[in-house]
Each structure stands twice: as C-alpha cells, then as structure tokens.
Design a protein around this motif. Sequence first.
Motif, PDB file in Angstrom:
ATOM      1  N   THR A 231       0.650  -1.104   0.103  1.00 48.34           N
ATOM      2  CA  THR A 231      -0.183  -0.226   0.106  1.00 48.34           C
ATOM      3  C   THR A 231       0.851   1.173  -0.153  1.00 48.34           C
ATOM      4  O   THR A 231       1.898   1.408   0.878  1.00 48.34           O
ATOM      5  CB  THR A 231      -1.025  -0.075   1.255  1.00 48.34           C
ATOM      6  OG1 THR A 231      -1.747  -0.897   1.181  1.00 48.34           O
ATOM      7  CG2 THR A 231      -1.683   1.403   1.375  1.00 48.34           C
ATOM      8  N   VAL A 232       0.694   2.149  -0.926  1.00 46.01           N
ATOM      9  CA  VAL A 232       1.438   3.325  -0.795  1.00 46.01           C
ATOM     10  C   VAL A 232       0.691   4.381  -0.266  1.00 46.01           C
ATOM     11  O   VAL A 232      -0.462   4.792  -0.446  1.00 46.01           O
ATOM     12  CB  VAL A 232       1.505   3.872  -2.418  1.00 46.01           C
ATOM     13  CG1 VAL A 232       2.498   5.079  -2.553  1.00 46.01           C
ATOM     14  CG2 VAL A 232       2.549   2.776  -3.370  1.00 46.01           C
ATOM     15  N   VAL A 233       1.255   5.200   0.672  1.00 47.13           N
ATOM     16  CA  VAL A 233       0.613   6.267   1.595  1.00 47.13           C
ATOM     17  C   VAL A 233       0.957   7.545   1.333  1.00 47.13           C
ATOM     18  O   VAL A 233       2.533   7.666   1.359  1.00 47.13           O
ATOM     19  CB  VAL A 233       0.577   5.539   3.058  1.00 47.13           C
ATOM     20  CG1 VAL A 233       0.045   6.762   3.964  1.00 47.13           C
ATOM     21  CG2 VAL A 233      -0.020   4.433   3.318  1.00 47.13           C
ATOM     22  N   ASN A 234       0.385   8.723   1.128  1.00 46.37           N
ATOM     23  CA  ASN A 234       0.871   9.841   1.091  1.00 46.37           C
ATOM     24  C   ASN A 234       0.906  10.372   2.262  1.00 46.37           C
ATOM     25  O   ASN A 234       0.071  10.885   2.986  1.00 46.37           O
ATOM     26  CB  ASN A 234      -0.030  10.694   0.109  1.00 46.37           C
ATOM     27  CG  ASN A 234       0.632  12.080  -0.134  1.00 46.37           C
ATOM     28  OD1 ASN A 234       1.455  12.680   0.468  1.00 46.37           O
ATOM     29  ND2 ASN A 234      -0.166  12.941  -0.959  1.00 46.37           N
ATOM     30  N   THR A 235       2.272  10.667   2.782  1.00 49.87           N
ATOM     31  CA  THR A 235       2.528  11.101   4.260  1.00 49.87           C
ATOM     32  C   THR A 235       2.882  12.642   4.172  1.00 49.87           C
ATOM     33  O   THR A 235       3.196  13.194   5.066  1.00 49.87           O
ATOM     34  CB  THR A 235       3.784  10.477   5.008  1.00 49.87           C
ATOM     35  OG1 THR A 235       4.719  10.505   4.030  1.00 49.87           O
ATOM     36  CG2 THR A 235       3.301   9.076   5.098  1.00 49.87           C
ATOM     37  N   GLY A 236       2.869  13.347   2.871  1.00 49.27           N
ATOM     38  CA  GLY A 236       3.404  14.543   2.674  1.00 49.27           C
ATOM     39  C   GLY A 236       2.049  15.640   2.710  1.00 49.27           C
ATOM     40  O   GLY A 236       0.905  15.230   3.069  1.00 49.27           O
ATOM     41  N   ALA A 237       2.438  17.007   2.464  1.00 47.97           N
ATOM     42  CA  ALA A 237       1.330  17.878   2.362  1.00 47.97           C
ATOM     43  C   ALA A 237       0.639  18.239   0.932  1.00 47.97           C
ATOM     44  O   ALA A 237      -0.359  19.219   0.864  1.00 47.97           O
ATOM     45  CB  ALA A 237       1.792  19.145   2.940  1.00 47.97           C
ATOM     46  N   THR A 238       1.135  17.743   0.004  1.00 49.31           N
ATOM     47  CA  THR A 238       0.694  17.926  -1.384  1.00 49.31           C
ATOM     48  C   THR A 238       0.602  16.712  -2.128  1.00 49.31           C
ATOM     49  O   THR A 238       0.754  15.407  -1.709  1.00 49.31           O
ATOM     50  CB  THR A 238       1.889  18.560  -2.302  1.00 49.31           C
ATOM     51  OG1 THR A 238       3.105  17.824  -2.264  1.00 49.31           O
ATOM     52  CG2 THR A 238       2.131  19.939  -1.580  1.00 49.31           C
TER      53      THR A 238
ATOM     54  N   PRO B 243      -3.084  14.410   0.115  1.00 51.24           N
ATOM     55  CA  PRO B 243      -2.374  14.174   1.527  1.00 51.24           C
ATOM     56  C   PRO B 243      -3.142  13.035   2.364  1.00 51.24           C
ATOM     57  O   PRO B 243      -4.254  13.270   2.582  1.00 51.24           O
ATOM     58  CB  PRO B 243      -2.369  15.439   2.132  1.00 51.24           C
ATOM     59  CG  PRO B 243      -2.407  16.488   0.686  1.00 51.24           C
ATOM     60  CD  PRO B 243      -3.255  15.679  -0.218  1.00 51.24           C
ATOM     61  N   GLY B 244      -2.434  12.175   2.902  1.00 49.31           N
ATOM     62  CA  GLY B 244      -2.929  11.280   4.068  1.00 49.31           C
ATOM     63  C   GLY B 244      -3.959  10.229   3.298  1.00 49.31           C
ATOM     64  O   GLY B 244      -4.109   8.981   4.005  1.00 49.31           O
ATOM     65  N   ALA B 245      -3.926  10.060   1.662  1.00 48.67           N
ATOM     66  CA  ALA B 245      -4.677   8.974   1.211  1.00 48.67           C
ATOM     67  C   ALA B 245      -3.604   7.869   0.954  1.00 48.67           C
ATOM     68  O   ALA B 245      -2.397   7.958   0.962  1.00 48.67           O
ATOM     69  CB  ALA B 245      -5.274   9.447  -0.220  1.00 48.67           C
ATOM     70  N   ASP B 246      -4.167   6.843   0.540  1.00 47.22           N
ATOM     71  CA  ASP B 246      -3.341   5.587   0.167  1.00 47.22           C
ATOM     72  C   ASP B 246      -3.967   5.001  -0.969  1.00 47.22           C
ATOM     73  O   ASP B 246      -5.163   5.113  -1.480  1.00 47.22           O
ATOM     74  CB  ASP B 246      -2.973   4.589   1.469  1.00 47.22           C
ATOM     75  CG  ASP B 246      -4.442   3.944   2.017  1.00 47.22           C
ATOM     76  OD1 ASP B 246      -5.128   3.276   0.936  1.00 47.22           O
ATOM     77  OD2 ASP B 246      -4.846   4.109   2.951  1.00 47.22           O
ATOM     78  N   THR B 247      -3.076   3.834  -1.542  1.00 51.19           N
ATOM     79  CA  THR B 247      -3.573   3.427  -2.818  1.00 51.19           C
ATOM     80  C   THR B 247      -4.652   2.159  -2.539  1.00 51.19           C
ATOM     81  O   THR B 247      -5.259   1.734  -3.414  1.00 51.19           O
ATOM     82  CB  THR B 247      -2.647   2.664  -3.612  1.00 51.19           C
ATOM     83  OG1 THR B 247      -1.885   1.697  -2.682  1.00 51.19           O
ATOM     84  CG2 THR B 247      -1.671   3.820  -4.037  1.00 51.19           C
ATOM     85  N   GLY B 248      -4.599   1.902  -1.099  1.00 48.18           N
ATOM     86  CA  GLY B 248      -5.588   0.557  -1.133  1.00 48.18           C
ATOM     87  C   GLY B 248      -4.518  -0.676  -1.387  1.00 48.18           C
ATOM     88  O   GLY B 248      -3.348  -0.400  -1.705  1.00 48.18           O
ATOM     89  N   ASP B 249      -4.968  -1.999  -1.380  1.00 48.78           N
ATOM     90  CA  ASP B 249      -4.407  -3.153  -1.548  1.00 48.78           C
ATOM     91  C   ASP B 249      -3.735  -3.075  -3.013  1.00 48.78           C
ATOM     92  O   ASP B 249      -4.472  -2.628  -4.024  1.00 48.78           O
ATOM     93  CB  ASP B 249      -5.034  -4.412  -1.508  1.00 48.78           C
ATOM     94  CG  ASP B 249      -5.389  -4.809  -0.287  1.00 48.78           C
ATOM     95  OD1 ASP B 249      -4.446  -4.041   0.591  1.00 48.78           O
ATOM     96  OD2 ASP B 249      -5.921  -5.835  -0.059  1.00 48.78           O
ATOM     97  N   VAL B 250      -2.470  -3.374  -3.340  1.00 46.38           N
ATOM     98  CA  VAL B 250      -1.840  -3.657  -4.395  1.00 46.38           C
ATOM     99  C   VAL B 250      -1.313  -4.929  -4.175  1.00 46.38           C
ATOM    100  O   VAL B 250      -0.184  -5.259  -3.617  1.00 46.38           O
ATOM    101  CB  VAL B 250      -0.720  -2.761  -4.947  1.00 46.38           C
ATOM    102  CG1 VAL B 250      -0.210  -2.982  -6.287  1.00 46.38           C
ATOM    103  CG2 VAL B 250      -1.352  -1.275  -4.835  1.00 46.38           C
ATOM    104  N   GLN B 251      -1.881  -6.229  -4.685  1.00 45.08           N
ATOM    105  CA  GLN B 251      -1.618  -7.598  -4.462  1.00 45.08           C
ATOM    106  C   GLN B 251      -0.700  -7.992  -5.821  1.00 45.08           C
ATOM    107  O   GLN B 251      -1.428  -8.382  -6.721  1.00 45.08           O
ATOM    108  CB  GLN B 251      -2.826  -8.384  -4.064  1.00 45.08           C
ATOM    109  CG  GLN B 251      -3.398  -7.757  -2.789  1.00 45.08           C
ATOM    110  CD  GLN B 251      -4.814  -8.448  -2.629  1.00 45.08           C
ATOM    111  OE1 GLN B 251      -5.053  -9.656  -2.889  1.00 45.08           O
ATOM    112  NE2 GLN B 251      -5.516  -8.154  -1.656  1.00 45.08           N
TER     113      GLN B 251
END
Length: 474
Positions: free
Chosen positions: A60-67, A133-141
């Motif tokens: 899962t890729v998570v955006n931890t930044g501000a943009t 920001p704060g969102a993620d891709t969900g599962d990438v299996q």
Amino acid sequence: MRNGPGSRKLRIRIAFAAATVIGLSAAALTALPAAAADESIAIRYRQGGAGGDQAAPWFTVVNTGATSVPLSQVKVRYYFKADPGASYRYACDWAVRGCTQVTGTFGTLANPTATADRYLEVGFTPGAGSLAPGADTGDVQLRFHRSNWQPLNQSDDYSFGPAQTTYANWSKVTATVGGAPVWGTAPAGNEPTTPPTGPTTPPPTGAALFDDFDYTGHTDPAINSHGWSVRSNAGGPGVPGATWAPENVTFAKEGTNSIMNLRSSTAGTGESTRHTEILTRASKFRNGTYAARVRFSDAPVSGPDGDRVVQTFFTINDLKAPMADDYAEYDFEYLPNGGWGEPANILYTTSWETYRPDPWEAVNQHSESRTSYAGWHDLVLTIDDNAIVYYVDGQEFGRHDARYLPERPMSINFNQWLIDLAGQASTTPRSYDQKVDYVLHMKDQVLTPAQVAAKVAAYRSAGTSFEDSVPATS
C-alpha cells in the motif's frame, strides 16, 4: 537490413525458454534511507502468501506529505536474490485502483549483494490518478514466479518479510517520486543520488546525426541525400507475402514540428498487408547516444483492432555467420496488442550479442514493461565501453551488460510491421500509425536525457533541421 535478424523475432518469443541468455535488467537506481530524504510517501508491505513456487509481495502506498502525488511518478522496488539461471514473470492479482493501472518490471542491481541481485519495480499508469495528502492506494496484491514455475527460495531475499502478515511500514523496499528517492533503504552499495533536473553544461558538441524529418514525401530527393533509405524490397520480418510500402512513409507538420509517419495496414491477408521502414544506408554508428521522440499507438487509425503490431526504433548490423560474435542489435520494440507469447501491450528493450537461426540459439539481454505506452515518448539509448543503457521519458528503463557491446558499426532504423495475422481474423481493412518527431546520434558521447533535450532544442532554435557530421567509419 532487417530481413534476417527481424524475421527471427517471432522465434525468439516462441522459443523463449530455449534462448541461451534472456536477462531481465532495468535501472540500478535505488532509494536513500527515509531519514535522509524528504518523505512524501511511505510503503506498507505484507507477505501475501508462502507458496513454494511464487513470491507474493503486497503493498500500500501512503501519501505522508502535504501535497498531492501523481501515482504515475511513483516507483516502488522490492529486492530479491535470483535463483541460479532463473528468469521471472510478474502478475497483479488485485489492486483497488485496477491491475491495468499497475506495472511491473524486473531489473538487475549494479552492485549485487548476498541477499539481492534483482528487483521488481512497481509503477502506475496515469490512469491510476493521484494520492491526496493522507490518502493511500489500498491493496496492490502482486506476485512473481520463475518462468518455468520451478520452486524459488525467498529465505535469502533482501525485501522478504515472512513475519509481515499485516500491512506495516517496511524500509526494505524503496520508493522514488519523479526519480527522487523518498523511502526505504536499498541493499548496500546501491544507494542512489537524486538525478539531475537538467544539463549543467551547454549542449554538447561533436560528430552528430540529427534529423527533424522535414521532408515533402517519400520521394523527396533530400531523403536520399541525407543518407536514408525508405524500404521497398520484399522479405521479412513479419507477415509472409507482405509488401514494404515506401508510399506509406509520409511527412506533415504538427504544430511547429515536422513529423514522420509510418503507416502499416492489412485486410487480413499477406497480399493486402503493407509494412513500413526507414533506415540509414550507412552502417557507421557505434558508441554514443541514440535518441528519438516516437509516438506509439494502441489502436488502429481505422478498422478493427487486435493485430500483433510491432513499432520500433533500433540499431543493427548484419549477422555474418551463425553465432558470429561481432553481430549487434539494440531495440526499442512496442507491441500494442501483444504477440510473441504475450497477451497484451508490452515494451521491450533488447541488447543482442548474437544468434543462430537453425537450430535456434540466442544470446541477448532484455528489459520489459507490461503496460500501455500509447502516446509520445522520449527514447534514449547510450552505449559506452561499460554498458548499454535505455531510457524512456527521462527514466532509466534497462541497463545491460558489457558482454553485449557492439564490435562493429550499425545502421539506425525505424519500422512498423505485423508479426502475423493471428491476432485479428477480420478481412476488414485497418491501419496503424507510428510517428517520429526527430532522431539524434552523438558519436562517442554519453548524454543524459536532459542533455538530449537541450541538444535538440539548440538545433531547433538555430533553425537546423538536419546535420550529419558522423564520419563514414565510426
């Protein structure tokens, strides 16, 4: 010419397992430790299964930044130790954003370690969208396996985490955004530097071939005087009985640029099939930089889709004898509808040492990406005394070994042709376009993609549409 070497292309894919060397390779860049980078994303990983014949890294890729982060700019690498003599296949089983929006490419590390000499690089197409920001891709299996489905050993794989049965941050995978490292720790000795954003020196000078393809048509006398041949002779590669049609190589303006178009067509028979090719008459190009801006297409201009089309930019010389070690060929080959055993679109870069047509034996190394490359792309190939490196749109796509370096000069070629007529059985006429904006070769100079762009811009700013200062023997 492309006759002999090109006609064996179908056989190399069908006889994939029989090839002497089929190496998968791509960029050697890896990411810096997260603490040393400006984190904007994090990678969460879990082990998706413990099967003995396949690896199952899930992310899962998570955006931890501000943009917001465009996913098409994100690359994730999972490192592993290849089993002796093994080649690998990638698959996506499930992705919240769609498996068609996820890409997988295998690469070889520049500095192998006891736990890593290969990696799987995972990317996303523009259709995957962006991460707020704060969102993620969900599962990438994902999963990958040996091409022959033999058991594989994961216990010595750098990125493997057998205890990771739930998603958690995992620093043994790395990530980049736009080529800049942002997450993870690469295997020792493979730490990258952030790639330059542009040339730091003026555009290079020296012996060069540049052509903006500013011609009136395939009979324009300037084409011949500039050293090009528009192919009309019969023969392979591709559909038996097809014609190589010089009239299907045309030129037009698109905006301020002149564009060459190669149109190939068929109505479902060999006699109705028209292939296209343009090549330099002189084989005088060896080490240095080769570059072209090429527009690949997934769909026909008209008629039903599905033909096994090959769209190319490549260099080549002639095979003087079976397994002759002075043969050389370096290919960008895009298959929009698959072929050679592939079910869907795939881009290959292949470096050839030699081959024997009968019985079939091949010595080459290739990189691949199974995703759509429809649209304009900047293709760059560099050859020096140490390696062959391929770039697509400024990013390293493949890095191949010194054993595949050329011993003799080559010609420069573009062509578009159909492997066979098995992909589409219709007798309705259809045609496919491949466009070329320019071609550049810098003799004995290795340019970055940014330097290529600067050199082309300098030619155009000066109003120069053609130059060939490469000597007759290179």
